[in-house]
Write an enzyme that holds these catalytic residues in place. Sequence first.
Site, PDB file in Angstrom:
ATOM      1  N   ARG A   1       0.823  -1.211   0.000  1.00  0.00           N
ATOM      2  CA  ARG A   1       0.000   0.000   0.000  1.00  0.00           C
ATOM      3  C   ARG A   1       0.861   1.267   0.000  1.00  0.00           C
ATOM      4  NH1 ARG A   1      -5.315  -1.880   3.666  1.00  0.00           N
ATOM      5  NH2 ARG A   1      -6.159  -3.062   1.919  1.00  0.00           N
TER       6      ARG A   1
ATOM      7  N   TYR B   1      -6.155  -0.642  -6.956  1.00  0.00           N
ATOM      8  CA  TYR B   1      -5.622  -1.918  -6.449  1.00  0.00           C
ATOM      9  C   TYR B   1      -4.969  -1.802  -5.064  1.00  0.00           C
ATOM     10  CZ  TYR B   1      -1.124  -0.990  -9.127  1.00  0.00           C
ATOM     11  OH  TYR B   1       0.025  -0.500  -9.655  1.00  0.00           O
ATOM     12  N   GLU B   2      -4.673  -2.941  -4.486  1.00  0.00           N
ATOM     13  CA  GLU B   2      -4.218  -3.015  -3.082  1.00  0.00           C
ATOM     14  C   GLU B   2      -5.222  -2.389  -2.124  1.00  0.00           C
ATOM     15  OE1 GLU B   2      -1.917  -4.904  -2.332  1.00  0.00           O
ATOM     16  OE2 GLU B   2      -0.977  -5.120  -4.303  1.00  0.00           O
ATOM     17  N   GLY B   3      -6.498  -2.614  -2.404  1.00  0.00           N
ATOM     18  CA  GLY B   3      -7.540  -1.987  -1.587  1.00  0.00           C
ATOM     19  C   GLY B   3      -7.919  -0.654  -2.181  1.00  0.00           C
TER      20      GLY B   3
ATOM     21  N   GLN C   1      -9.448   2.073   1.850  1.00  0.00           N
ATOM     22  CA  GLN C   1      -8.451   2.752   2.689  1.00  0.00           C
ATOM     23  C   GLN C   1      -9.133   3.673   3.700  1.00  0.00           C
ATOM     24  OE1 GLN C   1      -5.276   1.802   2.308  1.00  0.00           O
ATOM     25  NE2 GLN C   1      -5.950   0.551   0.584  1.00  0.00           N
TER      26      GLN C   1
END
Lengths: 596, 596
Positions: A296, A438-440, A445
């Site tokens: 992240r 992406y990555e959440g 977040q």
Amino acid sequence: MSDYRPPVSDLAFILEHIVGYDEISQFPGFEHADLDTVTGLLSEAGDFAAEVIAPTNRAGDTHGAVRNPDATVTTSPGFKEAYAKLVEAGWASLPFPEEFDGGGFPAVVGLAIQEMLLGANMAFSLAPLLTQGAIDALLHYGSAEQKALYLPHMVSGEWSGTMNLTEPQAGSDVGALVTKAVPRDDGTFGITGQKIFITYGEHDMAEQIVHLVLARTPGAPEGTAGISCFIVPKFLLNEDESLGERNGVKVLSIEHKMGIHGSPTCVMEYDDATGYLIGDLNKGMRIMFVMMNSARLSVGNQGVALSERAYQQSLAYAQERHQGAAVVPGGIVPDAPIIDHPDVRRMLMTQKSFITALRSLMLYNAGETDRSVHHPDPDVRARATEVVALLTPICKSMGTDLGNELTSLALQIHGGMGFIEETGAAQHYRDVRIAAIYEGTNGIQAADLIGRKLGVRGGASVIEFLAQLRELDGELAGAGEEFASIRSNFIEQLDKLQQTTNWMLRTGAGDPAAALSGSSPYLRQFGLVVLAWLLAKGALAAAPLDPSVAETRLVLARFFAEQQLPAASGFAAAATAGATDLFALDAGQFADLVSR
Amino acid sequence: MSDYRPPVSDLAFILEHIVGYDEISQFPGFEHADLDTVTGLLSEAGDFAAEVIAPTNRAGDTHGAVRNPDATVTTSPGFKEAYAKLVEAGWASLPFPEEFDGGGFPAVVGLAIQEMLLGANMAFSLAPLLTQGAIDALLHYGSAEQKALYLPHMVSGEWSGTMNLTEPQAGSDVGALVTKAVPRDDGTFGITGQKIFITYGEHDMAEQIVHLVLARTPGAPEGTAGISCFIVPKFLLNEDESLGERNGVKVLSIEHKMGIHGSPTCVMEYDDATGYLIGDLNKGMRIMFVMMNSARLSVGNQGVALSERAYQQSLAYAQERHQGAAVVPGGIVPDAPIIDHPDVRRMLMTQKSFITALRSLMLYNAGETDRSVHHPDPDVRARATEVVALLTPICKSMGTDLGNELTSLALQIHGGMGFIEETGAAQHYRDVRIAAIYEGTNGIQAADLIGRKLGVRGGASVIEFLAQLRELDGELAGAGEEFASIRSNFIEQLDKLQQTTNWMLRTGAGDPAAALSGSSPYLRQFGLVVLAWLLAKGALAAAPLDPSVAETRLVLARFFAEQQLPAASGFAAAATAGATDLFALDAGQFADLVSR
């Protein structure tokens, strides 16, 4: 000449004056990594990024990775050669332990170098970035044997790594994944299932690919409590540790994406592939979060990196392109470069101030990561861990939301040429767009910030962080009239952030939907205040230095405090509005105005 | 089923309740165009857009227009057939005078239909849109003979039109153009030069293309004072008005763009092409502004149109896609569609409220255009002309800046799928990006607002407009408690806009660089207040209507007033900050932090 100039001097300034790198370099194990050494390394890595990686960026866009009929993937022209040079030069291995042939440098140094690699070619640099996530997972949870077997090759980059989480029905909801892991008599597992969105799932740059795969064993609990993590190497290893036969994993297709065409985004099929459990059964989510947290921050860094590259290009264009006369303070410049137009200046100043602020944020967080691991005082380590947890969703969202906005400004400065692909400005805008997803997603977040981070120690963690920001007040007060407007704007907005935070802490426990409804505007409000704090710190630190540097930092901090920061309080109303209006319309009413 | 649902009910509501269409339909010549008739027409045109045009949208992206070796252009699959049906159905001719075989409908009706065509396929609909600009120019400045010769064919759409302004060195600075127009003995001119960014400069959908070309005659004054405007038909006309031999104009290449691939953006070469002067020599800029003003509103409309289409897609996805449990007011929904997540709701509400507000703005401005031409009272006409002039840069910039932001939210709701081209969400985001650039960049719109529009009647024009906005206060006060927060937020922000406007009026004359430095944030502040005003008007008008409609409009207006409008004052500081910090850094310092 390369069209990418690595931001070495800004990185070095931030390391020294904002991260407090001198302290980090005195932690045990970092004796070889003093600031002078690191600055030299940054300079060398920057040259490498500019001269070796950056020239591959356009070809990555115009000739994206291709899946061949035999299920191999040919990467873009120049990628394979550049990757070999990266492995040879060892830039990707710098932040890993010397025990596994890494450079043993602090994480913050790795992140600084990573920004330059990403700025040079984001699509290319996702390969080492994903490998880094896999390395982090193995470092934390791998057995001694697994570490010895995989890490030296992965640290060097000879072998790359992937993260296999997503399935068609399981995106943000990782717990919905159904890939199976069936135990075998020999202690290995047979992995079967389909994974999507696997970055560099197959490629021709490394001789081996180490897939980390989330899957479920038979009878495992539902949801995230039943997920385990497995190593699935592309090639099985022979007894002598040489590469043996192909494992039961292959790429089915690669996606046709809006950007980062050079990065093969793979649909992967696992068909009774041999997998090796990492850590404990059903504890895969812990391992995923190790990969995720590192990733992240790196994704936030992508926003900074592409914004920097786009800014450089727009600055050059604004200096070269002449269009008519410009109205400047005190007069008119005939046949002026467009940088003389006030509104073009505003776009450039907006980019520049945000970029150095965001870069400061990423490096500050990485420095706290180093403190959380290496500081000799356990209380400091614990506190740094909290700060990292608090700032990570802010880094990810602010870096990527601003990445979209700043690359858009850079494109805009090019006028009509910005929309023409050959100019290259559009590529940055397209490439960076994935980073907010992406990555959440950035929505996740914000939910993470509200749901998991604000509640740490009953809210004391975030309150202490805001108190830490407020400590700058005294320094700003003592810095004289030049800093007066920075101080007044900063404190005004910090006060409002404090109020919004208090509302979140009061509301979150009893009415989580109300708190979540304001999560994204709250994150933005929070982020803007932190960015202003970091710019002000930089300006204060620069005041006694070279007058030109001092002036530049002062102007950027003042511009931001006076002209960008006031937007922060504009988000407060939305942050604290609650859920009522968001849930007032039913599905029919959402569609109503467009139906007949 | 089409994946585009024409927003007929919102368009009809806005026409009736915000534009005041009943008044417009009573102007002389519009007797046949009462609201019921128009609503029926909108419905039919919407069906046409959804069923005939919308299905061509993806092919336009994936199979863009192609220039063939013989300098013809083949448009995307389905475009030619759809265009023939458009001509046959006559939708594009609706707003033009019956004298030239148009429908004789008000401009506001044309704009409403245009939004649906653009939403169905922006790249396709640029052909009739550019033709409309050329028609407007000929209507205003063409000779009777020119009108008779060209207009019936152009109004029907059998012939299309283009605008040829830009040259490589002359973009925003139109006055720098060098294309030559050499007078010939027969009264025609030989046009020679190269034009770039010519939308539909060559294509296969219409039998004839009527290029309007800006050029200079020998000895003409420098700059914009020496520019004349010429008709350059692709085919010369025979004595019997049939199409004759090819004129000396051809397409050299078409651009490879980030979006609107279906629209051929041409580099045009004029090689002693036969041109016919329109209007007076050296008065071409006047003609260009006629084309421009109509086009600027249409470009703002593009932002609305694509935002609407993207919103519809994201709404459908949010209802279909399930990902885990959602925290909603009062509890938790297991296995929820993502529309139940508060932050997804926020993204949908943001889109929906801005879209209907922006649509109201475009139509309001178009309605004022009709009043400026057709109202029987010359004072009303004069005032409407001022309002159109004031709002046009706001329509263009707000429509397109928000177009970028709202299509980005729609993409974001799709998560990883949004970045995959087959999903289609990325196309809207790419397509709309040009709109903030062409027909005068949004920076130029802001400069136009500050430099040309605020000063009208010494500032009285804008002050009267703000007073008109304030008239809503009484209505809001009388509308009860439900409108209280709308009223308080609106008046608070209107007060601040008044202050910023006063600063602009005070500052602009003496220190134009300071005013221009704040032009973009000022435009945004202004625009947000106008949008809130329009939504509040809509909510007030809906209050006595169907309860579901009344609730929807009230919620949208309240959400916007409480949660989006507060951002307006966040722009005030930047709007009034002056030029100092923008001009504090020299070119070296702009690059400084990234050099070594």
